[in-house]
Scaffold this motif. Structure first.
Motif, PDB file in Angstrom:
ATOM      1  N   GLU A 198      11.408  -3.771 -32.898  1.00  0.00           N
ATOM      2  CA  GLU A 198      12.748  -3.752 -31.885  1.00  0.00           C
ATOM      3  C   GLU A 198      12.347  -3.497 -30.673  1.00  0.00           C
ATOM      4  O   GLU A 198      13.250  -3.914 -30.059  1.00  0.00           O
ATOM      5  CB  GLU A 198      13.739  -3.290 -33.117  1.00  0.00           C
ATOM      6  CG  GLU A 198      13.885  -3.690 -34.452  1.00  0.00           C
ATOM      7  CD  GLU A 198      14.410  -3.452 -35.305  1.00  0.00           C
ATOM      8  OE1 GLU A 198      14.837  -3.722 -36.393  1.00  0.00           O
ATOM      9  OE2 GLU A 198      14.790  -1.964 -35.303  1.00  0.00           O
ATOM     10  N   ARG A 199      11.601  -2.272 -30.655  1.00  0.00           N
ATOM     11  CA  ARG A 199      12.656  -1.756 -28.600  1.00  0.00           C
ATOM     12  C   ARG A 199      11.472  -2.322 -27.870  1.00  0.00           C
ATOM     13  O   ARG A 199      12.385  -2.368 -26.728  1.00  0.00           O
ATOM     14  CB  ARG A 199      11.906  -0.293 -28.777  1.00  0.00           C
ATOM     15  CG  ARG A 199      12.848   0.492 -29.615  1.00  0.00           C
ATOM     16  CD  ARG A 199      12.334   2.057 -30.049  1.00  0.00           C
ATOM     17  NE  ARG A 199      13.282   3.069 -30.739  1.00  0.00           N
ATOM     18  CZ  ARG A 199      14.252   3.703 -30.848  1.00  0.00           C
ATOM     19  NH1 ARG A 199      15.070   3.116 -28.971  1.00  0.00           N
ATOM     20  NH2 ARG A 199      15.232   4.313 -30.995  1.00  0.00           N
ATOM     21  N   THR A 200       9.916  -2.519 -28.312  1.00  0.00           N
ATOM     22  CA  THR A 200       9.702  -3.313 -27.182  1.00  0.00           C
ATOM     23  C   THR A 200       9.393  -4.952 -26.872  1.00  0.00           C
ATOM     24  O   THR A 200       9.112  -5.310 -26.164  1.00  0.00           O
ATOM     25  CB  THR A 200       7.720  -2.538 -27.549  1.00  0.00           C
ATOM     26  OG1 THR A 200       7.874  -3.536 -28.616  1.00  0.00           O
ATOM     27  CG2 THR A 200       8.092  -1.510 -27.680  1.00  0.00           C
ATOM     28  N   GLY A 201       9.393  -5.527 -28.525  1.00  0.00           N
ATOM     29  CA  GLY A 201       9.209  -6.889 -28.547  1.00  0.00           C
ATOM     30  C   GLY A 201       7.579  -7.365 -28.575  1.00  0.00           C
ATOM     31  O   GLY A 201       7.223  -8.239 -28.287  1.00  0.00           O
ATOM     32  N   TRP A 202       6.512  -6.478 -28.848  1.00  0.00           N
ATOM     33  CA  TRP A 202       5.500  -6.688 -29.247  1.00  0.00           C
ATOM     34  C   TRP A 202       5.398  -6.727 -30.429  1.00  0.00           C
ATOM     35  O   TRP A 202       6.009  -5.135 -31.549  1.00  0.00           O
ATOM     36  CB  TRP A 202       5.097  -5.795 -28.101  1.00  0.00           C
ATOM     37  CG  TRP A 202       4.470  -6.816 -27.236  1.00  0.00           C
ATOM     38  CD1 TRP A 202       5.392  -6.573 -25.799  1.00  0.00           C
ATOM     39  CD2 TRP A 202       3.777  -8.183 -26.419  1.00  0.00           C
ATOM     40  NE1 TRP A 202       4.797  -7.693 -25.751  1.00  0.00           N
ATOM     41  CE2 TRP A 202       3.937  -8.152 -24.827  1.00  0.00           C
ATOM     42  CE3 TRP A 202       2.252  -8.942 -27.575  1.00  0.00           C
ATOM     43  CZ2 TRP A 202       3.493  -9.400 -24.637  1.00  0.00           C
ATOM     44  CZ3 TRP A 202       2.082  -9.748 -26.784  1.00  0.00           C
ATOM     45  CH2 TRP A 202       2.241  -9.985 -25.489  1.00  0.00           C
ATOM     46  N   PRO A 203       4.205  -7.044 -31.357  1.00  0.00           N
ATOM     47  CA  PRO A 203       3.963  -6.513 -32.765  1.00  0.00           C
ATOM     48  C   PRO A 203       3.425  -5.200 -32.857  1.00  0.00           C
ATOM     49  O   PRO A 203       2.935  -4.082 -31.983  1.00  0.00           O
ATOM     50  CB  PRO A 203       2.375  -7.627 -32.534  1.00  0.00           C
ATOM     51  CG  PRO A 203       3.028  -8.509 -31.972  1.00  0.00           C
ATOM     52  CD  PRO A 203       3.819  -7.660 -30.973  1.00  0.00           C
ATOM     53  N   ALA A 204       3.638  -4.666 -33.844  1.00  0.00           N
ATOM     54  CA  ALA A 204       3.736  -2.883 -33.399  1.00  0.00           C
ATOM     55  C   ALA A 204       3.156  -2.773 -35.503  1.00  0.00           C
ATOM     56  O   ALA A 204       3.151  -3.563 -36.182  1.00  0.00           O
ATOM     57  CB  ALA A 204       4.679  -2.440 -33.638  1.00  0.00           C
ATOM     58  N   ILE A 205       2.457  -1.358 -34.898  1.00  0.00           N
ATOM     59  CA  ILE A 205       1.958  -1.695 -36.864  1.00  0.00           C
ATOM     60  C   ILE A 205       2.201   0.322 -37.040  1.00  0.00           C
ATOM     61  O   ILE A 205       2.161   0.214 -35.903  1.00  0.00           O
ATOM     62  CB  ILE A 205      -0.348  -1.606 -36.960  1.00  0.00           C
ATOM     63  CG1 ILE A 205      -0.618  -1.548 -35.267  1.00  0.00           C
ATOM     64  CG2 ILE A 205       0.148  -3.806 -37.363  1.00  0.00           C
ATOM     65  CD1 ILE A 205      -1.941  -1.336 -36.086  1.00  0.00           C
ATOM     66  N   ALA A 206       2.164   0.206 -38.383  1.00  0.00           N
ATOM     67  CA  ALA A 206       2.569   1.627 -38.118  1.00  0.00           C
ATOM     68  C   ALA A 206       1.745   1.807 -39.670  1.00  0.00           C
ATOM     69  O   ALA A 206       1.399   1.517 -40.143  1.00  0.00           O
ATOM     70  CB  ALA A 206       4.201   2.003 -38.863  1.00  0.00           C
ATOM     71  N   ASP A 207       1.521   3.362 -39.897  1.00  0.00           N
ATOM     72  CA  ASP A 207       0.878   4.017 -41.369  1.00  0.00           C
ATOM     73  C   ASP A 207       1.520   4.756 -42.035  1.00  0.00           C
ATOM     74  O   ASP A 207       1.990   6.126 -40.983  1.00  0.00           O
ATOM     75  CB  ASP A 207      -1.051   4.307 -41.455  1.00  0.00           C
ATOM     76  CG  ASP A 207      -1.330   5.194 -40.540  1.00  0.00           C
ATOM     77  OD1 ASP A 207      -1.009   5.865 -41.300  1.00  0.00           O
ATOM     78  OD2 ASP A 207      -1.539   5.724 -39.987  1.00  0.00           O
TER      79      ASP A 207
END
Length: 235
Positions: free
Chosen positions: A64-73
Motif C-alpha cells: 500500500e505504501r510503495t505501489g509495488w508487490p510485496a512479500i512478507a513472512d
C-alpha cells in the motif's frame, strides 16, 4: 519488476533471495528484491493472532505504501506439549523481542521434565505475497510514510502459503549457524552427512549449512509455495 520484502533484516533478505532464486530459475533475473528497511518504511504493529494474519498485515502495509508487490513472512516455534506455544510470541517469549538466549533458557526450563520422546515441535512459517495496483512506470511510486502521508495504493490480489519443519527439542544447545531456537531444534529431515557428522547422527538447525536449511525449512517451503504467484507477475 521490483519486489519489496517486508523486513528490516538484510540477512533475511539474503536468505529469501537464495530461496526465490532456486524456485524461480531464470525468472529470478527479472526481479529486483528491495527491503522495506532500505526504503526507511516503518515496521507495522503485528496485531494478528496467527502467522497468516501477521504475514499478510506486513505485506499489505508495504504494498500500500510503495505501489509495488510485496512479500512478507511470519514464523515461530510450536511445541506440542505446550499447546502450540510459543507460536506467534516466539521472538519475545521471555519478554524482550529478539533475546534468543533468554527465550531458549525459558523454553528449556518449561519443558525440563518432559521425556525426550514427547518433546515434539515444529517451526511454522506463513509467507504472503500482496499485489497492489500495477505501476504505470518502472519506478517506485512516491512512498507513503508516517511523517510523509499520502495516497495508499489499492490491493488487487493476496496469496498466503504455509510451510512447516517438524522435529524435536533437545536439552542443550548445539551449533552456531542459526538463530532463535535453531540450536535447540533437531529437524526430522536430515542431510546425508548427519549419519557421520552429527551427534547421535542428528544435526540441529544451527548445525546445518544455509543450503541444507533452506532445502527443508519452514520458510523455504512457504516461499517456494508462492513462487507460482510471483511467476505470473513477471511472465
Amino acid at each position: 519488476m521490483k519486489l519489496i520484502v517486508a523486513t528490516h533484516n538484510e540477512g533475511k533478505l539474503v536468505e529469501i533471495r537464495r530461496i526465490l532464486e532456486s524456485g524461480l530459475g531464470q525468472d529470478a533475473a527479472r526481479i529486483e528484491l528491495i527491503s522495506a528497511g532500505s526504503l526507511h518504511l516503518p515496521d507495522p504493529v503485528e496485531t494478528g493472532v496467527t502467522f497468516q494474519e501477521n504475514a499478510l498485515l506486513k505485506a499489505r502495509d508495504v504494498a500500500e505504501r510503495t505501489g509495488w508487490p510485496a512479500i512478507a513472512d511470519d514464523s515461530g516455534l510450536i511445541v506440542d506439549v505446550m499447546g502450540n506455544a510459543p507460536g506467534i510470541l516466539s521472538a519475545r517469549w521471555a519478554g524482550h523481542h529478539g533475546d534468543d538466549a533468554a527465550n531458549n533458557a525459558l523454553l528449556l526450563a518449561q519443558i525440563a521434565d518432559i521425556p525426550d520422546d514427547k518433546r515434539t515441535a515444529r517451526f511454522r512459517c506463513a509467507a504472503a505475497l500482496v499485489v497492489p495496483e500495477v505501476p504505470e512506470v518502472n519506478e517506485l511510486h512516491p512512498i507513503v510514510t508516517d511523517d510523509q502521508p499520502g495516497r495508499r495504493y489499492a490491493i488487487v490480489s493476496e496469496t498466503v502459503k504455509i510451510g512447516e519443519m517438524p522435529g524435536m527439542i533437545i536439552r542443550e544447545a548445539r551449533g552456531t549457524n542459526g538463530f532463535g531456537y535453531d540450536p535447540l531444534f533437531v529437524p526430522d529431515d536430515q542431510p546425508g552427512r548427519a549419519l557421520t557428522d552429527g551427534i547421535d547422527g542428528r544435526l540441529t538447525s544451527a548445525e546445518l549449512t544455509s543450503a541444507e536449511k533452506n532445502a527443508i525449512s519452514h520458510r523455504g517451503k512457504a516461499l517456494r509455495a508462492i513462487v507460482p504467484a510471483i511467476e505470473r507477475l513477471v511472465r
